[in-house]
Write an enzyme that holds these catalytic residues in place. Structure first.
Site, short mmCIF file in Angstrom:
data_model
loop_
_atom_site.label_atom_id
_atom_site.label_comp_id
_atom_site.label_asym_id
_atom_site.label_seq_id
_atom_site.Cartn_x
_atom_site.Cartn_y
_atom_site.Cartn_z
N GLY A 108 -0.22 -3.44 -2.28
CA GLY A 108 -1.15 -3.49 -1.15
C GLY A 108 -0.39 -3.57 0.14
O GLY A 108 0.83 -3.48 0.16
N ASP B 137 -14.29 -5.29 4.59
CA ASP B 137 -13.45 -4.21 4.06
C ASP B 137 -13.97 -3.75 2.70
O ASP B 137 -13.22 -3.57 1.76
CB ASP B 137 -12.00 -4.64 3.96
CG ASP B 137 -11.05 -3.45 3.87
OD1 ASP B 137 -11.48 -2.33 4.22
OD2 ASP B 137 -9.89 -3.63 3.46
N VAL C 299 0.84 -6.33 -6.80
CA VAL C 299 -0.04 -6.98 -7.77
C VAL C 299 0.51 -6.71 -9.16
O VAL C 299 0.85 -5.56 -9.50
CB VAL C 299 -1.48 -6.44 -7.66
CG1 VAL C 299 -2.39 -7.18 -8.63
CG2 VAL C 299 -2.00 -6.58 -6.25
#
Ligand SMILES: *[C@@H]1O[C@H](CO)[C@@H](O)[C@H](O)[C@H]1NC(C)=O
Ligand SMILES: *[C@@H]1O[C@H](CO)[C@@H](O)[C@H](O)[C@H]1NC(C)=O
Ligand SMILES: *[C@@H]1O[C@H](CO)[C@@H](O)[C@H](O)[C@H]1NC(C)=O
Ligand SMILES: *[C@@H]1O[C@H](CO)[C@@H](O)[C@H](O)[C@H]1NC(C)=O
Ligand SMILES: *[C@@H]1O[C@H](CO)[C@@H](O)[C@H](O)[C@H]1NC(C)=O
Ligand SMILES: *[C@@H]1O[C@H](CO)[C@@H](O)[C@H](O)[C@H]1NC(C)=O
Ligand SMILES: *[C@@H]1O[C@H](CO)[C@@H](O)[C@H](O)[C@H]1NC(C)=O
Length: 850
Positions: A540, A656, A545
């Protein structure tokens, strides 16, 4: 009975005959009355119109709508299009007040508009050469010309309106500079407003550099948009109109010009008073915008400065090209990329064999080409050696249309990532020659740390990418050291930022914050096999992740903050505190966190099916999403959002919402994730104004993107876009870059109005869906993306509308959806009012999809 009828028609026949005769008579009378010329003895009065011989164009006096004092202008419009479409105005800055104007030509060839009442000349032009007996004629091309009587040669005009365009470029008109007739530059200048044809704030002109392109300028003559150079077929990003249009471009000693011809369609290119360049097409009795620019922030010149690349599908939109690093990291972190990037290692090509490595950047709008050189060379290798001849050469590209090489000897400015339409740029980087020119380890190492990967990487490059990422693993350590160093520098700039909602949490909450299980670093490292590359799920905006396994069988997802990310740390706390308090089956569940030294991690439940975008936008996987599944996902997201907006203890605006932030568990239940930008509201607040617009372009409501106002209704807008994406399997922006429809929302809207909404549905569903339900969902989607926030429903109504008891006819009619037209998020920096000052500590980071 029968005879009565018979008699009746006998009576009717003569009547019919008379009518036909009268009609034919009046038609021929009116054509006889409509002349197409003006001679010295026959001026044109206010109440008369010229009609071109073929009946395509008309010329005469007109008054714009809403003109207060009946201003009269001489204009040209399409004769057979009922919506009056003015394409040229003579006296745009000098109207005749009242209907006493007259257009005439004097015996010596002066064309003038006079006010007969006051005998004043309000506008006049002088012929370029003397004509014995002048005639003004309106041609069928829309050109109004002054010529010698009897001289019907096409190109011998003593004066022509095509040399003095207003705001519209018709087929056959030229935009550009005539180097022979010194000073004649044919620009397009927008109307001041839609009721005032006088010169407005924006104009378009051709550049005259060695590789000219079209520019759009604002009132201060600042370039706001550029077309990209001519590639042999078209001018940069100006799309082809399904074969109906042929573009031409001339760049020689006599002129630089751009023009087009149309066949079978009626297009026009226009500068709008809002500062957009548009191509319109007349179809089905109305004008439709086929294309416009600038379409999004990436299209504004220099959004990411020199050596930056703007990619609208990414968040943040700016990244540095490989081998480059932000020039002003602090501004960069605040999403202002305009300062661009600088080389991590300077080029030094003084000695032979140095800096002969090139890196291909695929599918981009080529950098501003003011200093590009054209050669008559047609192979990449040849272009490359041309570039190597000059120490200042920074990049080369090959012109698709056969114009040879394009070579840059300047900084690479204004590079934009395009979807499916760009060119390949070969950029010179530090390093010595090797055959492939792409595998220098130095470059590979930086690759994974900074640069966004080119979207349209070609298949044969994938293999390289895998090698690259392996090497990059080995180089991670050196990256971290670099990050640490950068962080130290950055800290000085970003002092004193606090978590923005800190003071809204009561003591109770602060204590609860600590209730969240704290994992220690060792546990997590073990669970993820020391953050091994094979366990990486994604990357990200602020970290990676990983997938992990706790206690042998419990699968977890670990979000590990990059150590460099200052905002990430605040965002981290934001997310921890916020999600820890939220419990809903449609929100992703936080299991704990890990804070140890510099290390910060979030531990979530693992979602085996990853994120929605991976299914939706990939052809193969999309077939797995049957209508039932899609509907279940829509309902799940609605529930999750309902909880955030209304049912939790706080009112939370997610800000978002997008496909990549919807995670799917193994039963394909959707879970909203990524609260890094979520915003907590007090009980009485309903909207807020922020200086920093964060979020992902394409999902942002117009009022948020343009004015910084966010509320539940801006989330509802994003939800509406998401809903339309789920039904259509298409991204709101991206696939539509060169389609007649501007984006998914406007496409859905026009299909809706044409009663063709089912065409929107993803082909992957194989026509296997209940059309009533799908239509209802499309309608709900359109209700959510309406332009005015107050028209959009709140989530409780959305749930209700989705329910089986609500019939499609009981839903309100959607109004015009909102589109973001032109904007730059950074312009918002300059808006200051009391409400914004309260939010100066606000977080400004978006997370990319994982
Ligand atoms: C235009 O107006 C004048 C009077 O101002 C009149 O004599 C003339 O017939 C009118 N022409 C047309 C075509 O209506
Ligand atoms: C207008 O009329 C001309 C001549 O009849 C025709 O060629 C042209 O296509 C028409 N334009 C439109 C938009 O109907
Ligand atoms: C003036 O308004 C009418 C009705 O709204 C519209 O049909 C026409 O196109 C407008 N004319 C111009 C020049 O804008
Ligand atoms: C043409 O005639 C107009 C008025 O009849 C006059 O003002 C102008 O000076 C003349 N131009 C030339 C070049 O003779
Ligand atoms: C057209 O635009 C160019 C570029 O800005 C400018 O130099 C020129 O003066 C303009 N010409 C006219 C007639 O406005
Ligand atoms: C590159 O140039 C430097 C001097 O500027 C020189 O020391 C070095 O050996 C050169 N490298 C290669 C590969 O030629
Ligand atoms: C490189 O190109 C620049 C710009 O065209 C030019 O000014 C310079 O003289 C060139 N240098 C060499 C060594 O050819």
């Amino acid at each position: 009975m029968a005879s009565f009828e018979h008699n009746n028609s006998i009576l009717l026949l003569p009547l019919l005959f008379i009518t036909v005769v009268l009609t034919v008579l009046s038609l021929s009378l009116s054509t006889a009355a409509a002349r197409d010329t003006i001679t010295p003895t026959q001026p044109l009065a206010d109440n008369e119109t010229l009609v071109s011989a073929g009946g395509t164009f008309a010329l005469g006096f007109f008054t714009p709508n809403n003109s207060v004092d009946r201003r009269r202008y001489i204009g040209i419009w399409y004769y057979n299009i009922t919506v009056q479409t003015i394409v040229w105005v003579a006296n745009r800055a000098n109207p005749v007040i009242r209907s006493t104007g007259q257009l005439s030509v004097t015996p010596n060839g002066t064309v003038m508009i006079t006010n007969r009442e006051t005998s004043t000349v309000v506008w006049s032009v002088v012929s370029e050469f003397s004509v014995a007996i002048p005639v003004l004629e309106l041609l069928d091309t829309g050109n109004f010309v002054l010529r010698e009587e009897g001289d019907i040669t096409q190109n011998n005009h003593a004066w022509q309106s095509f040399d003095y365009p207003t705001d519209t470029l018709l087929p056959g008109m030229k935009l550009g500079v005539d180097k022979v007739a010194a000073g004649l530059s044919r620009n397009l200048t927008a109307w001041k407003s839609k009721d005032d044809p006088s010169p407005g704030e924006y104009y378009a002109a051709m550049g005259t550099d060695s590789s000219p392109e079209m520019y759009l300028f604002d009132r201060s003559s600042k370039k706001v948009w550029r077309s990209g150079p001519w590639d042999g077929i078209r001018l940069g990003g100006i799309p082809n109109m399904n074969g109906g249009v042929t573009y031409s471009f001339v760049n020689d000693n006599e002129e630089v010009s751009f023009s087009y011809q149309a066949s079978g369609i009626t297009p026009m290119l226009k500068i709008s008073q809002e500062g957009m360049i548009q191509i319109w097409n007349f179809r089905a009795q109305s004008w439709n915008v086929f294309w416009f620019a600038p379409r999004d922030p990436c299209e504004n010149i220099g959004m990411c400065g020199s050596y930056g690349i703007c990619d609208i599908t990414k968040s943040p939109t700016c990244s540095c090209l490989q081998g480059f690093t932000p020039k002003s990291p602090a501004k960069w972190a605040l999403r202002d990329g305009r300062d661009g990037c600088v080389r991590e290692v300077e080029l030094d090509c003084r000695s032979e064999g140095n800096d002969t490595t090139f890196l291909a950047v695929d599918g981009v709008k080529l950098p501003e080409s003011s200093s590009s050189l054209d050669g008559n060379i047609f192979s990449l290798d040849a272009c490359r050696s041309e570039c190597l001849k000059n120490c200042s050469c920074t990049a080369y590209a090959i012109s698709v249309g056969g114009g040879g090489c394009v070579i840059w000897v300047t900084d690479l400015f204004d590079v934009e990532q395009l979807v499916g339409a760009g060119k390949d740029l070969h950029m010179r980087i530090k390093g010595s020659a090797d055959g492939a020119g792409r595998q220098s380890t130095e470059v590979a190492g930086k690759h994974s740390c900074f640069s966004s990967h080119s979207q349209s990487q070609k298949a044969n490059r994938r293999a390289v990418a895998i090698v690259v990422s392996l090497i990059s693993g080995a180089l991670l350590l050196s990256c971290f050291i670099f990050f640490l160093w950068r962080k130290k520098k950055r800290r000085k700039v970003n002092l004193g930022r606090t978590i923005f909602f800190g003071d809204k949490l009561d003591e109770d909450d602060r204590r609860k914050e600590l209730d969240l299980p704290l994992f220690n670093f060792g546990t997590i490292a073990a669970a993820t096999e020391s953050f091994s590359a094979k366990n990486k799920l994604g990357q990200g905006g602020f970290g990676h992740v990983y997938k992990g396994t706790l206690g042998g069988d419990k699968e977890i997802a670990v979000k590990r903050l990059a150590k460099s990310s200052q905002q990430g740390a605040e965002e981290f706390k934001n997310e921890v505190m916020l999600i820890a308090k939220l419990q809903n089956r449609n929100l992703v569940r936080l299991l704990g966190c890990c804070i140890q030294g510099e290390e910060r991690m979030l531990i979530y439940e693992y979602m085996p099916n990853r994120s929605l975008d991976a299914f939706l936008f990939e052809k193969k996987k999309a077939t797995l999403l049957e209508w039932q599944t899609r509907y279940q996902i829509i309902v799940g997201i609605t529930r999750g959002l309902l909880y955030l907006h209304h049912d939790s203890r706080y009112r939370i605006i997610h800000r978002d919402l997008k496909a990549s932030n919807i995670l799917l568990d193994k039963e394909m239940n959707p879970k909203i994730s990524d609260f890094g930008m979520a915003r907590l509201f007090g009980g009485d607040e309903t909207d807020y104004n922020t200086r920093k617009v964060v979020g992902t372009y394409g999902y942002m409501s117009p009022e948020y993107a343009m004015e910084g106002i966010f509320s539940m209704k801006s989330d509802v807008y994003s939800f509406g876009v998401l809903l339309l994406e789920i039904i259509s399997g298409k991204k709101n922006r991206g696939l539509y870059a060169f389609s007649p429809h501007l984006n998914l929302v406007s496409h859905a809207w026009s299909l809706w109005n044409e009663d063709e909404s089912l065409e929107l549905v993803d082909e992957a569903m194989n026509n296997n869906f209940p059309s009533n339900d799908v239509l209802k969902c499309i309608k709900i989607g359109l209700l959510c993306v309406q332009d005015h926030p107050e028209d959009r429903p709140l989530m409780p109504s959305v749930i209700e509308m989705l329910g089986a008891s609500a019939d499609i006819t009981s839903l309100p009619h959607p109004k015009q959806p909102g589109f973001i037209t032109r904007m730059s998020p950074f312009e918002l920096d300059h808006i200051s009012n009391n409400r914004t000052s309260g939010t100066s500590n606000e977080l400004t980071v978006t997370l990319d999809g994982r």
